[in-house]
Design an enzyme around this catalytic site. Structure first.
Site, PDB file in Angstrom:
ATOM      1  N   HIS A  88      -3.113  -3.635  -6.057  1.00  0.00           N
ATOM      2  CA  HIS A  88      -3.415  -3.232  -4.683  1.00  0.00           C
ATOM      3  C   HIS A  88      -4.878  -3.498  -4.373  1.00  0.00           C
ATOM      4  O   HIS A  88      -5.768  -2.810  -4.878  1.00  0.00           O
ATOM      5  CB  HIS A  88      -3.075  -1.736  -4.504  1.00  0.00           C
ATOM      6  CG  HIS A  88      -3.273  -1.236  -3.115  1.00  0.00           C
ATOM      7  ND1 HIS A  88      -3.758   0.016  -2.833  1.00  0.00           N
ATOM      8  CD2 HIS A  88      -3.053  -1.822  -1.918  1.00  0.00           C
ATOM      9  CE1 HIS A  88      -3.825   0.173  -1.527  1.00  0.00           C
ATOM     10  NE2 HIS A  88      -3.399  -0.933  -0.956  1.00  0.00           N
ATOM     11  N   SER A 137       0.816  -1.209   0.000  1.00  0.00           N
ATOM     12  CA  SER A 137       0.000   0.000   0.000  1.00  0.00           C
ATOM     13  C   SER A 137       0.848   1.256   0.000  1.00  0.00           C
ATOM     14  O   SER A 137       0.345   2.320  -0.340  1.00  0.00           O
ATOM     15  CB  SER A 137      -0.981   0.040   1.180  1.00  0.00           C
ATOM     16  OG  SER A 137      -0.674  -0.837   2.184  1.00  0.00           O
ATOM     17  N   GLU A 192      -6.290  -1.395  -7.434  1.00  0.00           N
ATOM     18  CA  GLU A 192      -5.470  -0.392  -8.121  1.00  0.00           C
ATOM     19  C   GLU A 192      -4.334  -1.123  -8.833  1.00  0.00           C
ATOM     20  O   GLU A 192      -3.552  -1.825  -8.183  1.00  0.00           O
ATOM     21  CB  GLU A 192      -4.896   0.608  -7.110  1.00  0.00           C
ATOM     22  CG  GLU A 192      -5.948   1.512  -6.495  1.00  0.00           C
ATOM     23  CD  GLU A 192      -5.380   2.497  -5.485  1.00  0.00           C
ATOM     24  OE1 GLU A 192      -5.849   3.638  -5.440  1.00  0.00           O
ATOM     25  OE2 GLU A 192      -4.453   2.124  -4.715  1.00  0.00           O
ATOM     26  N   ASN A 210      -5.429   5.659  -0.996  1.00  0.00           N
ATOM     27  CA  ASN A 210      -4.813   6.049   0.273  1.00  0.00           C
ATOM     28  C   ASN A 210      -4.246   7.462   0.247  1.00  0.00           C
ATOM     29  O   ASN A 210      -4.184   8.135   1.269  1.00  0.00           O
ATOM     30  CB  ASN A 210      -3.734   5.047   0.676  1.00  0.00           C
ATOM     31  CG  ASN A 210      -4.351   3.764   1.206  1.00  0.00           C
ATOM     32  OD1 ASN A 210      -5.464   3.786   1.726  1.00  0.00           O
ATOM     33  ND2 ASN A 210      -3.663   2.661   1.049  1.00  0.00           N
TER      34      ASN A 210
HETATM   35  P1  NAI Z   1      -0.088  -9.595   7.690  1.00  0.00           P
HETATM   36  O1  NAI Z   1       0.922  -9.268   8.717  1.00  0.00           O
HETATM   37  O2  NAI Z   1      -1.481  -9.941   8.091  1.00  0.00           O
HETATM   38  O3  NAI Z   1       0.461 -10.842   6.819  1.00  0.00           O
HETATM   39  C1  NAI Z   1       1.752 -10.938   6.308  1.00  0.00           C
HETATM   40  C2  NAI Z   1       2.081 -12.420   6.103  1.00  0.00           C
HETATM   41  O4  NAI Z   1       3.286 -12.521   5.367  1.00  0.00           O
HETATM   42  C3  NAI Z   1       2.282 -13.198   7.417  1.00  0.00           C
HETATM   43  O5  NAI Z   1       1.498 -14.372   7.410  1.00  0.00           O
HETATM   44  C4  NAI Z   1       3.782 -13.523   7.399  1.00  0.00           C
HETATM   45  O6  NAI Z   1       4.084 -14.772   8.026  1.00  0.00           O
HETATM   46  C5  NAI Z   1       4.054 -13.572   5.908  1.00  0.00           C
HETATM   47  N1  NAI Z   1       5.453 -13.327   5.535  1.00  0.00           N
HETATM   48  C6  NAI Z   1       6.278 -12.355   5.974  1.00  0.00           C
HETATM   49  N2  NAI Z   1       7.471 -12.437   5.361  1.00  0.00           N
HETATM   50  C7  NAI Z   1       7.396 -13.487   4.496  1.00  0.00           C
HETATM   51  C8  NAI Z   1       8.294 -14.075   3.574  1.00  0.00           C
HETATM   52  N3  NAI Z   1       9.513 -13.603   3.390  1.00  0.00           N
HETATM   53  N4  NAI Z   1       7.860 -15.134   2.849  1.00  0.00           N
HETATM   54  C9  NAI Z   1       6.620 -15.627   3.006  1.00  0.00           C
HETATM   55  N5  NAI Z   1       5.727 -15.104   3.862  1.00  0.00           N
HETATM   56  C10 NAI Z   1       6.104 -14.046   4.598  1.00  0.00           C
HETATM   57  O7  NAI Z   1      -0.058  -8.399   6.637  1.00  0.00           O
HETATM   58  P2  NAI Z   1      -1.256  -7.806   5.760  1.00  0.00           P
HETATM   59  O8  NAI Z   1      -2.049  -6.825   6.537  1.00  0.00           O
HETATM   60  O9  NAI Z   1      -1.932  -8.918   5.057  1.00  0.00           O
HETATM   61  O10 NAI Z   1      -0.413  -6.945   4.696  1.00  0.00           O
HETATM   62  C11 NAI Z   1       0.342  -7.553   3.682  1.00  0.00           C
HETATM   63  C12 NAI Z   1       0.639  -6.538   2.596  1.00  0.00           C
HETATM   64  O11 NAI Z   1      -0.582  -6.020   2.078  1.00  0.00           O
HETATM   65  C13 NAI Z   1       1.458  -5.332   3.027  1.00  0.00           C
HETATM   66  O12 NAI Z   1       2.304  -4.968   1.971  1.00  0.00           O
HETATM   67  C14 NAI Z   1       0.398  -4.259   3.264  1.00  0.00           C
HETATM   68  O13 NAI Z   1       0.887  -2.958   3.084  1.00  0.00           O
HETATM   69  C15 NAI Z   1      -0.589  -4.585   2.149  1.00  0.00           C
HETATM   70  N6  NAI Z   1      -1.958  -4.128   2.365  1.00  0.00           N
HETATM   71  C16 NAI Z   1      -2.561  -4.292   3.598  1.00  0.00           C
HETATM   72  C17 NAI Z   1      -3.880  -3.881   3.773  1.00  0.00           C
HETATM   73  C18 NAI Z   1      -4.574  -4.085   5.088  1.00  0.00           C
HETATM   74  O14 NAI Z   1      -5.680  -3.543   5.268  1.00  0.00           O
HETATM   75  N7  NAI Z   1      -4.034  -4.852   6.018  1.00  0.00           N
HETATM   76  C19 NAI Z   1      -4.657  -3.262   2.676  1.00  0.00           C
HETATM   77  C20 NAI Z   1      -3.949  -3.227   1.415  1.00  0.00           C
HETATM   78  C21 NAI Z   1      -2.643  -3.614   1.291  1.00  0.00           C
END
Ligand code: NAI
Length: 277
Positions: free
Chosen positions: A135, A114, A147, A185
């Site tokens: 996105h 994001s 997006e 955003n």
């Molecule tokens: P989260 O913390 O819920 O999940 C991240 C996952 O990635 C975890 O399960 C973790 O174990 C895994 N992970 C971390 N490093 C890794 C690696 N090297 N290899 C494999 N798995 C790995 O995070 P969330 O909230 O799902 O966010 C993920 C992405 O999405 C970020 O880039 C965030 O900016 C983006 N995003 C988040 C939104 C939200 O509302 N939470 C909305 C839109 C985009």
């Protein structure tokens, strides 16, 4: 198509689910089997709930298209890999470098970031034409928009494939240049921060600020209510990224936001934010 999703957190689960629902075979990769088991459960529950409202969704069929792994080798022949891992540019660059070496030349590499630059991730690969941003919004199965972000080097074909995939999910896409926070955003986060500044200045109460935007601008929910849903730590992180990237004082972080996060008042998830839960 063969799709791979890296990261089975809030977003990765939803993204894998919507790709599988639209008929694709999806491999989900995370760092441990324990995390993957949780993801499997979350997706199954979500599909059952959605199928009660939409008879076209058959959970057993969708679940049969999902495969869970901790082994990157299984991503080798994917047509598109999208990462939804931790929002950290160094971690994401490492993953892009590894994928570029591992995957077949045809594979498109996408990011659900994001706030980070798609160009920074593309730069560590030898397939800059096949890197783009996709996105999604939370909760992914319900939110209609994706997006699609292109750098100057993203090919037209890559964008067309991303667009087609979004259409197949019954979602809508918009095209965005690789710029800080893209469109949603970039508008939403400073808007919410301005509402926080109004609370800080004592201009009006949170409830009245929310009421103002609901009744005076026809917003479905007010900015401070929304901030509590998003999480004040996430808000702080995103606005800070925007301020650092643009170096523009109009995006400074409100002091009240920093104080609330420091006190552990993170919104709904911590039981207290601008409202009590
Ligand atoms: P989260 O913390 O819920 O999940 C991240 C996952 O990635 C975890 O399960 C973790 O174990 C895994 N992970 C971390 N490093 C890794 C690696 N090297 N290899 C494999 N798995 C790995 O995070 P969330 O909230 O799902 O966010 C993920 C992405 O999405 C970020 O880039 C965030 O900016 C983006 N995003 C988040 C939104 C939200 O509302 N939470 C909305 C839109 C985009």
């Amino acid at each position: 198509m063969k799709i791979a999703v890296i990261g089975s957190g809030i977003m990765g689960n939803g993204i894998a689910q919507v790709f599988a629902t639209s008929g694709h075979h999806v491999t989900i990769l995370d760092i441990s089997n324990e995390v993957l088991r949780k993801a499997e459960n979350t997706i199954a529950k979500s599909l059952i709930k959605l199928s009660q409202k939409d008879a076209k969704i058959v959970p057993s069929e969708v679940l049969a298209r999902l495969n869970y792994t901790t082994d990157k080798q299984e991503l080798r022949d994917a047509d598109l890999v999208i990462e939804a891992i931790t929002e950290n540019i160094e971690v994401k660059k490492k993953v892009f470098r590894e994928l570029d070496e591992l995957c077949e030349p045809k594979t498109i590499l996408a990011s659900n970031t994001s706030s980070l630059g798609i160009g920074d991730m593309a730069a560590v690969t030898n397939r800059k034409d096949r890197v783009c941003g996709m996105h999604f919004f939370n909760p992914v199965p319900l939110m209609k928009l994706v997006e699609i972000t292109a750098t100057d080097e993203t090919s037209e074909e890559t964008i067309q494939i991303a667009e087609m995939l979004v259409k197949q999910m019954n979602k809508e896409s918009i095209h965005v240049k690789d710029t800080p926070l893209f469109v949603v955003n970039r508008l939403l986060v400073p808007f919410i921060c301005e509402a926080i500044t109004l609370v800080e200045e004592g201009t009006a109460s949170p409830a009245d600020i929310d009421k103002a935007m609901q009744l005076g601008a026809n917003h479905p929910i007010g900015p401070l209510w929304l901030a509590d849903i998003i999480g004040l730590d996430t808000m702080l992180h995103i606005q800070e990224a925007l301020f650092v990237k643009t170096n523009d004082s109009k995006y400074r972080v409100p002091e009240l936001l920093r104080e609330m996060v420091a006190r552990g008042e993170l919104g709904r998830k911590s039981g207290k934010g601008f409202y009590q839960y």
